[in-house]
Design an enzyme around this catalytic site. Structure first.
Site, PDB file in Angstrom:
ATOM      1  N   GLY A  77     -43.583   8.754  89.651  1.00  0.00           N
ATOM      2  CA  GLY A  77     -41.790   8.481  89.542  1.00  0.00           C
ATOM      3  C   GLY A  77     -41.303   8.886  90.933  1.00  0.00           C
ATOM      4  O   GLY A  77     -40.529   8.996  91.433  1.00  0.00           O
ATOM      5  N   GLY A 122     -37.236   7.826  91.866  1.00  0.00           N
ATOM      6  CA  GLY A 122     -36.078   9.021  91.495  1.00  0.00           C
ATOM      7  C   GLY A 122     -35.878   9.264  92.173  1.00  0.00           C
ATOM      8  O   GLY A 122     -36.392   9.867  93.847  1.00  0.00           O
ATOM      9  N   ALA A 123     -35.132  10.562  92.693  1.00  0.00           N
ATOM     10  CA  ALA A 123     -34.274  11.355  93.373  1.00  0.00           C
ATOM     11  C   ALA A 123     -34.584  12.179  94.212  1.00  0.00           C
ATOM     12  O   ALA A 123     -35.452  12.672  94.891  1.00  0.00           O
ATOM     13  CB  ALA A 123     -32.854  11.994  93.229  1.00  0.00           C
ATOM     14  N   THR A 126     -40.274  19.403  84.473  1.00  0.00           N
ATOM     15  CA  THR A 126     -39.984  20.076  83.983  1.00  0.00           C
ATOM     16  C   THR A 126     -39.952  19.583  81.923  1.00  0.00           C
ATOM     17  O   THR A 126     -40.324  18.467  82.519  1.00  0.00           O
ATOM     18  CB  THR A 126     -39.182  20.769  83.792  1.00  0.00           C
ATOM     19  OG1 THR A 126     -37.376  19.930  83.653  1.00  0.00           O
ATOM     20  CG2 THR A 126     -38.361  21.781  84.858  1.00  0.00           C
ATOM     21  N   ALA A 185     -44.970  23.855  89.089  1.00  0.00           N
ATOM     22  CA  ALA A 185     -44.108  24.679  89.428  1.00  0.00           C
ATOM     23  C   ALA A 185     -42.889  24.664  88.765  1.00  0.00           C
ATOM     24  O   ALA A 185     -42.346  23.330  88.817  1.00  0.00           O
ATOM     25  CB  ALA A 185     -44.214  24.603  90.962  1.00  0.00           C
ATOM     26  N   HIS A 197     -24.520  30.576  89.734  1.00  0.00           N
ATOM     27  CA  HIS A 197     -24.032  29.320  89.828  1.00  0.00           C
ATOM     28  C   HIS A 197     -22.592  28.669  89.741  1.00  0.00           C
ATOM     29  O   HIS A 197     -21.674  30.013  89.368  1.00  0.00           O
ATOM     30  CB  HIS A 197     -25.422  28.765  88.932  1.00  0.00           C
ATOM     31  CG  HIS A 197     -26.781  28.759  88.936  1.00  0.00           C
ATOM     32  ND1 HIS A 197     -27.258  30.177  88.653  1.00  0.00           N
ATOM     33  CD2 HIS A 197     -27.949  27.959  89.868  1.00  0.00           C
ATOM     34  CE1 HIS A 197     -28.636  29.825  89.253  1.00  0.00           C
ATOM     35  NE2 HIS A 197     -28.556  29.081  89.784  1.00  0.00           N
ATOM     36  N   LYS A 209     -22.564  24.120  85.450  1.00  0.00           N
ATOM     37  CA  LYS A 209     -23.519  24.795  85.012  1.00  0.00           C
ATOM     38  C   LYS A 209     -23.572  25.557  83.784  1.00  0.00           C
ATOM     39  O   LYS A 209     -23.179  26.883  83.369  1.00  0.00           O
ATOM     40  CB  LYS A 209     -24.761  26.072  85.445  1.00  0.00           C
ATOM     41  CG  LYS A 209     -26.068  25.936  85.112  1.00  0.00           C
ATOM     42  CD  LYS A 209     -26.434  27.488  86.550  1.00  0.00           C
ATOM     43  CE  LYS A 209     -28.694  27.736  85.180  1.00  0.00           C
ATOM     44  NZ  LYS A 209     -28.949  26.598  85.097  1.00  0.00           N
TER      45      LYS A 209
END
Lengths: 260, 260, 260, 260
Positions: C9, C12-13, C97, C121, C151, C155
């Site tokens: 990946g 990606g960012a 995730t 993690a 937050h 969100k």
């Protein structure tokens, strides 16, 4: 009636945010900008509608073009800019820093003569502005006060301007106050800076942005005011308030907290 | 001229603190107390000087004895006490809880008729009073707001009266505000209580005393107001302010924050 | 000896931040990337040195190319990626995730069989990781605890994953604990969410970024842990720790806090 | 098996809290006290059961009377008390301050020789103990750190002992760290005290009790540890932990955080 606004410094970082702000408001109209280095083919990039006049030179500005002069320029230009605005009947709203105390006093005097409103604010972030206002008010009831400001590690000067301004505001109003003359420190300077008996503490850490706390203590209780600035975008909330109120003033006011 | 004060409930815990406060002030004089169960031989124990009149029965009170009626009694007595004060030209300062909204409205109406000042305050702690005042003012500029109050684990009710009062004050002034209708919670009630769109969170933990935070958020910035009450002694700072100001009022005011 | 790392990946960012991190470390070497949509002429733009192998297809990867498989891909790919890494003797460090509890259990089992280390993690920000670790430890001594997470207003889900993970960690260790069954709320839900007796409160306000507080209370004292994430860049501090430690493990560990 | 405890200084303020604590525990038994000025008719007042031996003189103490020597005496007595305990096979748990570094070193050396456990703690409040432990651990990952401690206005010395202990613990572990040499301060001392590059700030305000914050900052994130002590009663939570663990130690340990 629509208020007409000229933005000086419209091509800069803050100026561009100001253009976006004015474009988004319904009771204010962007009629002109002063942007010395901008050319006509940059109009779109600078978010300027076709009706907005683009000036590269202050001398060419038609005084009728705007009611309000919104200034986000540079220290070297701001004094002459504000004089120009006052001389030509435009109410200045100034976010540029760099005016000396003498210059501010002269500009205020001129504004009073002409009954022309205006606002000069070192900080347009509403959280900082309200913090200062509330701190001044609370100090009447809680003369025991200390200030902690926290900034990113790259900030090389301390304390922050807002912290010092807060200390000055508090100093003007709080009842006569004795500090502890018999204090003993086993680590030098641990009690921080001292502005007329008001202790000021500066924290510098990576990760932090720009934060200030004012801590008041009294018998059996405490009051804490805190503001956090995460982004310069926050300045625009205060610019909006200044644009709403400036034409109702009849002199130049230093500090946005004084017109809330 | 010395202001003369009668303290109703002078033998109670708060009343005793009030006696000590008035005894310590130079522009206010304790001239009488109402203490139904106190006897003459308790005068010293109750910190009452020889010139202070001790009443066991409200009906016996000579209306000329005081300018101000300071009430720290019990819910069952407070309404009749305040009516008695107003009827006899004494300005009530009331720290007793238990008045209904209707009773408060009636007392305010009567005070207006008689052009008599007074203050009823559910909370005389200056940190809480200023928090409420500032929260109401900040909400005009920061309509996005949540409240977190934290109390000791033995407090059985939630939210605290101060938190609810704060929410009500904010609700009166903040601009129309849409909350997030499409929020998804994976743990029920995690977003807390909702008072007209203002979220309220109550924390209960041993070790804590009585604390309240009001959190405001805006684009790129945040403002937080916090007050901590460690001791009921803190109430007396607000009583002092009320005693200073009540004779300048010409009606009964609910909430100390409204006379600052 | 240099540890060799493959980044899955990498375009990606988060993957790009990981490339920059690995390039900046002296004891770790970037030897390969998996980036399905990247082409050879993007090498410079992706910060890939000439010695770095660029794979577009997992099947083509030479298992000898790296000791560590660092995964910042997408939920749909992560399970097969980690299996591939384990099957081919690479130690997985996973920031992606989307793994289910069952998938995690299977991967852990396989890692144990092969005595191969790894770390999965959900949050690599060291402030969040340490907050969880410390919260779990403090709960042994302070069973009275509540969590407040705050937050940004955009969100849409609540509570945050970190808050829920923290509650779970605390729940595993804290002594048996009775909550207050006779609590009375005058505003519904004001006591927040309840995870096995641990109250959780979610605040959503503009200006805020991602913040979590764990509040512990005991007789006469309180302990508060707080973390603030202002920027996803903060994740890289934890990735660095994982890269340092993963080859010393002999099984796949869930949660960076478990290898500190 | 019940652990037998002797409390030295059982008639003092802290000693009395310790007596109440031990009386409330199920696996520890109060078997004796050393209280030089206490007489037999004060036994009830001192909460001593009929089986508890009351000594007025250390020399009379039967070493078999207890396994643990819990010391809340005075600086002038503590060194000889701990030596006596070690000499007679009792494990000392010491909350008394006043030992010099040399005395501590001697006592530790003697304990090692005798393989006898013990704990000397300047602060038994678990919130302060955990704060110090966590601060030391976090500093490994966040070398940028500052400390703010806040105490009541009557505290005449600064910084607090806990703040200084925290700075020392952090200094032992944090990676080599360069502070900002080119910092400019426009208000003297505003950056606070400096312990080996760790800035320490002391706040003194009425209303406050005893509070400490440790602030860590890293790229894009921050971690804050805070403890509040409202009441000396909080010390007993740590004494309980020490009583539980001391007989498993085989030397005298300085700092409760080192046995958690």
């Amino acid at each position: 009636m629509m208020k007409k606004v000229l933005i000086a410094g419209a091509a800069g970082a803050m100026g561009q945010k100001a253009v976006a702000l004015v474009n988004s408001l319904t009771d204010v109209e962007l009629t002109a900008v002063l942007a010395p280095h901008a050319t006509a083919d940059q109009r779109a990039q600078l978010q300027l509608g076709p009706q907005v006049k683009l000036y590269q030179d202050r001398a060419q500005i038609d005084p009728k073009v705007a009611d309000i002069w919104l200034d986000f320029t540079v220290p070297a230009a701001v004094y002459e800019n504000v004089r120009f605005a006052l001389d030509h009947g435009m109410a200045p709203v100034v976010g540029t820093t760099g005016l000396t105390d003498e210059q501010e006093a002269q500009l205020v005097a001129e504004s009073k003569e002409k009954h022309l409103g205006g606002v000069i604010a070192p900080n347009f972030g509403m959280s900082a502005v309200l913090l200062m206002k509330f701190a001044r008010e609370a100090a009447k009831y809680f003369p025991d006060v200390e200030i902690i400001e926290m900034h990113h590690a790259d900030k090389k000067d301390a304390p922050s301007g807002t912290a010092l301004s807060t200390a000055k505001l508090i100093d003007q109003v709080r009842p006569k106050h004795e500090s502890s003359p018999d204090e003993v420190t086993t680590l030098d300077h641990v009690r921080g800076g001292d502005y007329h008996g008001i202790k000021v503490h500066s924290v510098r850490l990576p990760g932090y942005v720009a934060h200030e706390q004012v801590l008041f203590g009294g018998t059996g209780e405490a009051l804490t005011l805190r503001q956090d600035s995460f982004d310069r975008q926050s300045f625009m909330s205060g610019v909006k308030v200044a644009l709403e109120k400036v034409l109702d003033l009849d002199e130049l006011v230093i500090g946005l907290e004084n017109i809330l």
